[in-house]
Design a protein around this motif. Structure first.
Motif, PDB file in Angstrom:
ATOM      1  N   VAL A   1      26.295 -24.446 -31.472  1.00 20.41           N
ATOM      2  CA  VAL A   1      27.642 -24.231 -31.994  1.00 20.41           C
ATOM      3  C   VAL A   1      27.600 -23.345 -33.232  1.00 20.41           C
ATOM      4  CG1 VAL A   1      29.579 -25.394 -33.141  1.00 20.41           C
ATOM      5  CG2 VAL A   1      28.664 -26.304 -30.997  1.00 20.41           C
ATOM      6  N   ALA A   2      26.641 -23.592 -34.125  1.00 17.04           N
ATOM      7  CA  ALA A   2      26.523 -22.789 -35.347  1.00 17.04           C
ATOM      8  C   ALA A   2      26.267 -21.323 -35.016  1.00 17.04           C
ATOM      9  CB  ALA A   2      25.406 -23.340 -36.228  1.00 17.04           C
ATOM     10  N   GLU A   3      25.406 -21.067 -34.049  1.00 18.79           N
ATOM     11  CA  GLU A   3      25.111 -19.687 -33.671  1.00 18.79           C
ATOM     12  C   GLU A   3      26.334 -19.013 -33.055  1.00 18.79           C
ATOM     13  OE1 GLU A   3      21.676 -19.878 -31.173  1.00 18.79           O
ATOM     14  OE2 GLU A   3      20.330 -20.440 -32.840  1.00 18.79           O
ATOM     15  N   PHE A   4      27.087 -19.740 -32.242  1.00 20.29           N
ATOM     16  CA  PHE A   4      28.311 -19.179 -31.667  1.00 20.29           C
ATOM     17  C   PHE A   4      29.311 -18.818 -32.764  1.00 20.29           C
ATOM     18  CE2 PHE A   4      32.710 -19.970 -30.384  1.00 20.29           C
ATOM     19  CZ  PHE A   4      32.868 -18.990 -29.413  1.00 20.29           C
ATOM     20  N   LEU A   5      29.536 -19.738 -33.680  1.00 21.50           N
ATOM     21  CA  LEU A   5      30.491 -19.502 -34.760  1.00 21.50           C
ATOM     22  C   LEU A   5      30.057 -18.340 -35.640  1.00 21.50           C
ATOM     23  CD1 LEU A   5      31.166 -23.211 -35.758  1.00 21.50           C
ATOM     24  CD2 LEU A   5      32.864 -21.639 -34.797  1.00 21.50           C
ATOM     25  N   TYR A   6      28.763 -18.241 -35.897  1.00 26.09           N
ATOM     26  CA  TYR A   6      28.251 -17.188 -36.780  1.00 26.09           C
ATOM     27  C   TYR A   6      28.602 -15.795 -36.254  1.00 26.09           C
ATOM     28  CZ  TYR A   6      24.932 -14.306 -39.370  1.00 26.09           C
ATOM     29  OH  TYR A   6      24.371 -13.330 -40.163  1.00 26.09           O
ATOM     30  N   HIS A   7      28.631 -15.650 -34.940  1.00 22.84           N
ATOM     31  CA  HIS A   7      28.883 -14.335 -34.340  1.00 22.84           C
ATOM     32  C   HIS A   7      30.354 -14.113 -33.978  1.00 22.84           C
ATOM     33  CE1 HIS A   7      24.446 -14.703 -33.578  1.00 22.84           C
ATOM     34  NE2 HIS A   7      24.508 -13.456 -33.986  1.00 22.84           N
ATOM     35  N   HIS A   8      31.236 -15.069 -34.299  1.00 22.34           N
ATOM     36  CA  HIS A   8      32.642 -14.915 -33.931  1.00 22.34           C
ATOM     37  C   HIS A   8      33.395 -14.144 -35.008  1.00 22.34           C
ATOM     38  CE1 HIS A   8      36.677 -15.832 -32.510  1.00 22.34           C
ATOM     39  NE2 HIS A   8      36.124 -16.268 -31.380  1.00 22.34           N
ATOM     40  N   PRO A   9      34.210 -13.173 -34.616  1.00 22.37           N
ATOM     41  CA  PRO A   9      34.884 -12.313 -35.601  1.00 22.37           C
ATOM     42  C   PRO A   9      35.923 -13.021 -36.470  1.00 22.37           C
ATOM     43  CG  PRO A   9      35.660 -11.846 -33.367  1.00 22.37           C
ATOM     44  CD  PRO A   9      34.475 -12.737 -33.227  1.00 22.37           C
ATOM     45  N   LYS A  10      36.434 -14.151 -36.055  1.00 17.15           N
ATOM     46  CA  LYS A  10      37.460 -14.846 -36.844  1.00 17.15           C
ATOM     47  C   LYS A  10      36.864 -15.849 -37.843  1.00 17.15           C
ATOM     48  CE  LYS A  10      41.095 -14.348 -33.368  1.00 17.15           C
ATOM     49  NZ  LYS A  10      42.073 -15.032 -32.494  1.00 17.15           N
TER      50      LYS A  10
ATOM     51  N   VAL B   1      29.460 -19.567 -41.981  1.00 13.83           N
ATOM     52  CA  VAL B   1      29.005 -20.801 -41.355  1.00 13.83           C
ATOM     53  C   VAL B   1      27.941 -21.439 -42.241  1.00 13.83           C
ATOM     54  CG1 VAL B   1      27.947 -21.855 -39.317  1.00 13.83           C
ATOM     55  CG2 VAL B   1      29.403 -19.844 -39.051  1.00 13.83           C
ATOM     56  N   ASN B   2      28.080 -22.738 -42.473  1.00 17.91           N
ATOM     57  CA  ASN B   2      27.066 -23.493 -43.216  1.00 17.91           C
ATOM     58  C   ASN B   2      26.284 -24.357 -42.238  1.00 17.91           C
ATOM     59  OD1 ASN B   2      28.085 -22.536 -45.738  1.00 17.91           O
ATOM     60  ND2 ASN B   2      29.661 -24.126 -45.692  1.00 17.91           N
ATOM     61  N   TYR B   3      25.059 -23.989 -42.003  1.00 19.68           N
ATOM     62  CA  TYR B   3      24.174 -24.792 -41.144  1.00 19.68           C
ATOM     63  C   TYR B   3      22.753 -24.350 -41.437  1.00 19.68           C
ATOM     64  CZ  TYR B   3      22.468 -27.410 -37.122  1.00 19.68           C
ATOM     65  OH  TYR B   3      21.804 -28.320 -36.320  1.00 19.68           O
ATOM     66  N   SER B   4      21.957 -25.277 -41.910  1.00 18.97           N
ATOM     67  CA  SER B   4      20.637 -24.898 -42.418  1.00 18.97           C
ATOM     68  C   SER B   4      19.677 -24.433 -41.332  1.00 18.97           C
ATOM     69  CB  SER B   4      20.015 -26.075 -43.190  1.00 18.97           C
ATOM     70  OG  SER B   4      19.812 -27.197 -42.340  1.00 18.97           O
ATOM     71  N   GLY B   5      20.064 -24.579 -40.074  1.00 24.64           N
ATOM     72  CA  GLY B   5      19.237 -24.073 -38.989  1.00 24.64           C
ATOM     73  C   GLY B   5      19.397 -22.590 -38.731  1.00 24.64           C
ATOM     74  N   LEU B   6      20.381 -21.956 -39.380  1.00 26.30           N
ATOM     75  CA  LEU B   6      20.577 -20.519 -39.245  1.00 26.30           C
ATOM     76  C   LEU B   6      19.679 -19.792 -40.237  1.00 26.30           C
ATOM     77  CD1 LEU B   6      24.482 -20.316 -39.028  1.00 26.30           C
ATOM     78  CD2 LEU B   6      22.854 -20.117 -37.137  1.00 26.30           C
TER      79      LEU B   6
END
Length: 427
Positions: A305-314, A318-323
């Motif tokens: 989910v974090a990776e999907f959100l990170y690449h979304h234009p809107k 994103v805060n997620y320590s796995g990124l």
């Protein structure tokens, strides 16, 4: 069970049935316990014998479950409380009294911030809040002669900052006080703070440990290595006679391994009564038995989910320590090499209005104050859990108005991502 791996401890720790005894931890649903003589009961009141006389203080079911969590964290003693908030209060108040001072990370759960900054202040216990990113010099500058504890969260709720446990432990120990760490989000499956210098660990067992939104609860676990008597002048409650309990000096009678929890049970639980019910402890244990299986799945879904959100234009951030781009990625690699948890927070470019639309359009993600559940849930903290904070405090805690916290559950990640995508498309 200390020689076994964490998964085995999750399933079988805390309780070993004897011949013909119940295989599952029994629910001892009784307020009181019968004794043959007053002398037998008197030994319990004098803390000369182990046993039970009233469930407000201790109950066999609770103690078995507390023993399991103690084994998982690698501690020497533990206890259950009615909630995570009660656990944090007891852990701090057990060594603090009117006129004392606490150093705390500023990036903590809003309810805990309020507990320390407002409620405990009314008791005469003040606090200095420092950034989790503070330098050693800044951290040391926060201490006062009357400082009695340092507090932080392994992964902060909901800012998702990752605490540099070793740095905070080093500062705490340099000033002769323990480090108390709330380890709710990673659980001992993904982080064991004692291995990095923490002295006391707390949990809201309501979260991942229960894992199903079924039972409120909390836990306090003592590492059993902090030398209270070496700093006796700082901790009179542990190192001088307790006249309310027959003049016992806890640190002398129960040593480093048992003094903290014994005092917390026989004094604070006695007087405040924030116990966990045996029924809730039983439900908690069912959750613990699958904790080692569930946590990797939460991490897997959270990462997706974090990776999907990170690449979304809107999405603004994103805060997620796995990124790898996350501010806390490196420190997380140290303390959370297997991942942290399934909670992701992010901000929308459209601010409050966009956040409102997103929350309205979610289908699988329910709007709840809860987090760390088998089911995905979502929240806008600034208008709910953190609404008691002013704008300056919100910014300091890392929860601006556009921030959304999503607790990713155990559903199929493809369905979760599709649901989030549909909600974003509506903005």
């Amino acid at each position: 069970m200390s020689d076994y791996k964490l998964g085995t401890r999750c399933v079988q720790g805390g309780y070993t049935p004897g011949n013909g005894e119940p295989r599952q931890i029994p629910i001892v649903q009784s307020t009181t316990f019968r004794y043959a003589t007053s002398e037998d009961m008197g030994k319990l009141f004098d803390l000369e014998a182990s046993g039970y006389f009233y469930s407000r203080l201790q109950n066999p079911t609770n103690d078995m479950v507390a023993a399991k969590i103690t084994e998982l964290e690698g501690g020497t003693a533990g206890m259950l409380t009615s909630s995570g908030q009660a656990a944090n209060f007891f852990a701090l108040f057990n060594i603090c009294e009117c006129g004392d001072h606490i150093v705390s990370s500023s990036s903590i759960y809003g309810g805990t911030f309020n507990l320390i900054a407002v409620t405990m202040a009314k008791m005469g216990i003040t606090a200095t809040f420092v950034s989790p990113d503070a330098t050693e010099e800044e951290l040391n500058a926060a201490f006062r002669p009357n400082t009695k504890a340092v507090f932080g969260e392994t992964i902060a709720n909901p800012a998702l900052t990752v605490l540099d446990i070793e740095k905070f432990a080093k500062a705490a120990h340099a000033h002769g006080v323990p480090l108390i760490v709330d380890n709710t989000f990673p659980t001992p499956i993904n982080c064991r703070p004692f291995e990095w210098g923490a002295d006391i660990v707390t949990h809201s067992t309501t979260k991942y440990m229960d894992g199903h939104g079924a039972a409120l609860g909390g836990a306090i676990i003592d590492h059993g290595v902090f030398d209270w008597m070496a700093h006796a002048e700082k901790f009179p409650g542990l190192c001088t006679p307790d006249e309310s309990y027959h003049g016992i000096t806890y640190a002398e009678k129960f040593g480093k391994e048992g003094a903290f929890i014994t005092k917390c049970t026989s004094q604070l639980m006695r007087d405040f009564g924030s116990m966990q019910s045996p029924q809730n402890a039983f439900i908690l244990n069912l959750g613990l038995e699958s904790l080692h299986v569930r946590m990797p799945k939460h991490v897997e879904n959270g990462q997706a989910v974090a990776e999907f959100l990170y690449h979304h234009p809107k999405v603004a951030y994103v805060n997620y320590s796995g990124l790898p781009t996350d501010k806390y990625y490196e420190v997380a690699q140290k303390y959370l090499p297997n991942g942290g948890c399934g909670v992701v927070s992010f901000g929308l470019k459209g601010g409050r209005e966009a956040a409102s639309i997103f929350m309205r359009e979610l289908k699988l993600g329910a709007i709840e104050t809860h987090v760390a559940d088998a089911r995905t849930c979502c929240l806008n903290p600034a208008t709910s859990t953190h609404r008691q904070m002013n704008d300056e405090q919100l910014a300091e805690a890392g929860v601006p108005a556009e921030l959304i916290r999503i607790s990713v559950g155990l559903e199929d990640k493809e369905d979760l991502i599709a649901d989030i995508a549909n909600a974003l498309d509506a903005i």
